[in-house]
Write an enzyme that holds these catalytic residues in place. Structure first.
Site, PDB file in Angstrom:
ATOM      1  N   SER A   6      45.716-101.515 -92.853  1.00 16.41           N
ATOM      2  CA  SER A   6      46.882-101.792 -92.371  1.00 16.41           C
ATOM      3  C   SER A   6      46.651-102.657 -91.174  1.00 16.41           C
ATOM      4  CB  SER A   6      47.870-100.542 -91.918  1.00 16.41           C
ATOM      5  OG  SER A   6      49.010-100.737 -90.964  1.00 16.41           O
ATOM      6  N   HIS A  31      47.447-104.345 -96.531  1.00 23.68           N
ATOM      7  CA  HIS A  31      48.732-103.475 -96.673  1.00 23.68           C
ATOM      8  C   HIS A  31      49.499-104.255 -95.423  1.00 23.68           C
ATOM      9  CE1 HIS A  31      51.203-100.025 -97.033  1.00 23.68           C
ATOM     10  NE2 HIS A  31      51.257 -99.794 -95.667  1.00 23.68           N
ATOM     11  N   ASP A  33      52.946-103.843 -93.139  1.00 24.65           N
ATOM     12  CA  ASP A  33      53.852-102.767 -92.827  1.00 24.65           C
ATOM     13  C   ASP A  33      55.038-103.449 -92.266  1.00 24.65           C
ATOM     14  OD1 ASP A  33      51.396-100.822 -91.901  1.00 24.65           O
ATOM     15  OD2 ASP A  33      52.774-100.110 -93.505  1.00 24.65           O
ATOM     16  N   MET A  35      58.727-103.536 -90.881  1.00 27.40           N
ATOM     17  CA  MET A  35      59.623-102.754 -90.262  1.00 27.40           C
ATOM     18  C   MET A  35      60.831-103.593 -89.383  1.00 27.40           C
ATOM     19  SD  MET A  35      57.201 -99.991 -88.116  1.00 27.40           S
ATOM     20  CE  MET A  35      55.745 -99.269 -89.148  1.00 27.40           C
ATOM     21  N   HIS A  68      54.716-102.962 -97.351  1.00 24.55           N
ATOM     22  CA  HIS A  68      55.286-101.682 -97.270  1.00 24.55           C
ATOM     23  C   HIS A  68      56.676-101.701 -96.504  1.00 24.55           C
ATOM     24  CE1 HIS A  68      54.851 -97.427 -95.254  1.00 24.55           C
ATOM     25  NE2 HIS A  68      55.991 -97.501 -96.104  1.00 24.55           N
ATOM     26  N   MET A  70      59.739-100.996 -94.717  1.00 23.16           N
ATOM     27  CA  MET A  70      60.418 -99.701 -93.970  1.00 23.16           C
ATOM     28  C   MET A  70      61.540-100.714 -93.262  1.00 23.16           C
ATOM     29  SD  MET A  70      56.832 -98.111 -92.476  1.00 23.16           S
ATOM     30  CE  MET A  70      55.939 -99.727 -92.708  1.00 23.16           C
ATOM     31  N   MET A 139      53.258 -90.975 -97.985  1.00 19.81           N
ATOM     32  CA  MET A 139      53.076 -91.140 -96.558  1.00 19.81           C
ATOM     33  C   MET A 139      52.651 -89.776 -95.846  1.00 19.81           C
ATOM     34  SD  MET A 139      53.865 -93.912 -95.720  1.00 19.81           S
ATOM     35  CE  MET A 139      53.837 -93.920 -93.955  1.00 19.81           C
ATOM     36  N   GLY A 144      56.487 -95.629 -88.796  1.00 20.69           N
ATOM     37  CA  GLY A 144      56.868 -95.974 -87.592  1.00 20.69           C
ATOM     38  C   GLY A 144      55.867 -96.545 -86.671  1.00 20.69           C
ATOM     39  N   ASP A 181      48.643 -93.213 -97.042  1.00 23.24           N
ATOM     40  CA  ASP A 181      48.939 -93.965 -95.930  1.00 23.24           C
ATOM     41  C   ASP A 181      49.547 -93.189 -94.763  1.00 23.24           C
ATOM     42  OD1 ASP A 181      51.380 -96.568 -95.107  1.00 23.24           O
ATOM     43  OD2 ASP A 181      49.644 -96.058 -94.228  1.00 23.24           O
ATOM     44  N   GLY A 182      48.483 -93.213 -93.663  1.00 25.84           N
ATOM     45  CA  GLY A 182      48.624 -92.531 -92.557  1.00 25.84           C
ATOM     46  C   GLY A 182      47.736 -91.768 -91.899  1.00 25.84           C
ATOM     47  N   GLY A 183      47.131 -91.825 -90.728  1.00 22.96           N
ATOM     48  CA  GLY A 183      46.366 -90.703 -90.297  1.00 22.96           C
ATOM     49  C   GLY A 183      44.707 -90.791 -91.171  1.00 22.96           C
ATOM     50  N   GLY A 203      44.619 -97.793 -90.985  1.00 26.16           N
ATOM     51  CA  GLY A 203      44.901 -98.798 -90.049  1.00 26.16           C
ATOM     52  C   GLY A 203      44.005 -98.879 -88.576  1.00 26.16           C
TER      53      GLY A 203
HETATM   54  C1  DX5 Z   1      52.942 -96.411 -90.541  1.00 26.31           C
HETATM   55  C2  DX5 Z   1      52.553 -97.628 -91.537  1.00 26.31           C
HETATM   56  C3  DX5 Z   1      50.965 -97.205 -91.913  1.00 26.31           C
HETATM   57  C4  DX5 Z   1      50.168 -97.064 -90.664  1.00 26.31           C
HETATM   58  C5  DX5 Z   1      48.703 -96.644 -90.874  1.00 26.31           C
HETATM   59  O1  DX5 Z   1      54.428 -96.703 -90.619  1.00 26.31           O
HETATM   60  O2  DX5 Z   1      53.188 -97.315 -92.903  1.00 26.31           O
HETATM   61  O3  DX5 Z   1      50.652 -98.120 -92.832  1.00 26.31           O
HETATM   62  O4  DX5 Z   1      50.175 -98.410 -89.958  1.00 26.31           O
HETATM   63  O5  DX5 Z   1      48.080 -96.632 -89.479  1.00 26.31           O
HETATM   64  P1  DX5 Z   1      46.940 -95.446 -89.119  1.00 26.31           P
HETATM   65  O6  DX5 Z   1      45.979 -95.424 -90.294  1.00 26.31           O
HETATM   66  O7  DX5 Z   1      46.479 -95.917 -87.898  1.00 26.31           O
HETATM   67  O8  DX5 Z   1      47.683 -94.224 -89.499  1.00 26.31           O
HETATM   68 ZN    ZN Z   2      52.224 -98.483 -94.329  1.00 26.76          ZN
END
Ligand code: DX5
Ligand code: ZN
Length: 226
Positions: A6, A31, A33, A35, A68, A70, A139, A144, A181-183, A203
């Site tokens: 990301s 990927h 993102d 928003m 993605h 959002m 997720m 966010g 996706d995330g962390g 990310g």
């Molecule tokens: C959050 C995004 C993720 C995020 C992942 O809303 O959808 O793709 O950027 O970033 P990390 O890997 O740092 O959690």
């Molecule tokens: Zn994402």
């Protein structure tokens, strides 16, 4: 398990170099993102189709690019992203009323269809769509921003999708990909791979000031035993 960056934590003033660094390190999927400043809880705006078009033009046709979404109006505006060059649209089940209709529209346009669900959304909301989905994205943070802490409570949901997809494949159904996706970092990548994840979005674990993308990717791949 494949790793896809990301770009949220990238320095957008040098995004082209960052992307080329990622591809040089062996990355084959980006990927994006998106928003809209409204849909995610912290009201963030990231980027839109114009930036995605620049990314596609810089990377060329070989790299897979997903978006993605959002955003509040994915069902109405997805074609802006496919026109900008994405290969797959991943929309939130929470933001689309007629998701089967969206899948049908995407497939009619030759675009792959993904469905993403928030940590609090049960798998049952997406399981009926599985036969037509090219990808399910679970997720593991609240959407966010990048750099949030991983939410291990999504394990049961991931395993439920893994079992359902494996059954679907065994009976000749679609090979739906399972993404998280995330962390995701080097210390938990092997765990989610064991849960049955096919593709992990990373990310801040890949794009950070602690190392190059190649170094960070190597640490994750070492943890995966690659
Ligand atoms: C959050 C995004 C993720 C995020 C992942 O809303 O959808 O793709 O950027 O970033 P990390 O890997 O740092 O959690
Ligand atoms: Zn994402």
């Amino acid at each position: 398990m494949e790793i896809t960056p990301s770009i949220l934590t990238a320095d957008f003033s040098r995004l082209g170099e960052t992307l080329e660094e990622a591809v040089a390190a062996g990355i084959e999927w980006i990927h994006m993102d998106v928003m809209d400043g409204n849909w995610v809880i912290n009201r963030t705006i990231t980027f839109g189709p114009a930036l995605i078009r620049s990314v596609r033009d810089r990377l060329g046709p070989e790299v897979t690019i997903d978006c993605h979404l959002m955003i509040t109006n994915a069902a109405e505006t997805w074609s802006q992203y496919t026109d900008a060059g994405v290969d797959m649209v991943i929309a939130h089940i929470e933001a689309v009323d007629d998701f089967q209709g969206l899948i049908d529209d995407l497939h009619a346009s030759g675009v792959r269809a993904g469905c993403v669900l928030n940590p609090s959304t049960p798998a049952d909301e997406v399981l009926p769509l599985l036969p037509d989905l090219d990808l399910v994205l679970v997720m593991s943070v609240v959407p966010g921003k990048g750099g949030q802490s991983f939410m291990p409570e999504v394990e049961g949901k991931v395993r439920a999708f893994r079992d359902a997809i494996d059954s679907q494949i065994e009976t000749g159904g679609r090979v739906t990909k399972l993404m998280i996706d995330g962390g995701i970092k080097y210390h938990n990548a092997a765990m989610v791979a064991e849960w049955g994840i096919d593709i992990a979005v990373v990310g801040s674990g890949l794009i950070n000031d602690r190392g190059t993308i190649a170094e960070n990717l190597a640490a994750i791949e070492a943890a995966l035993g690659k």
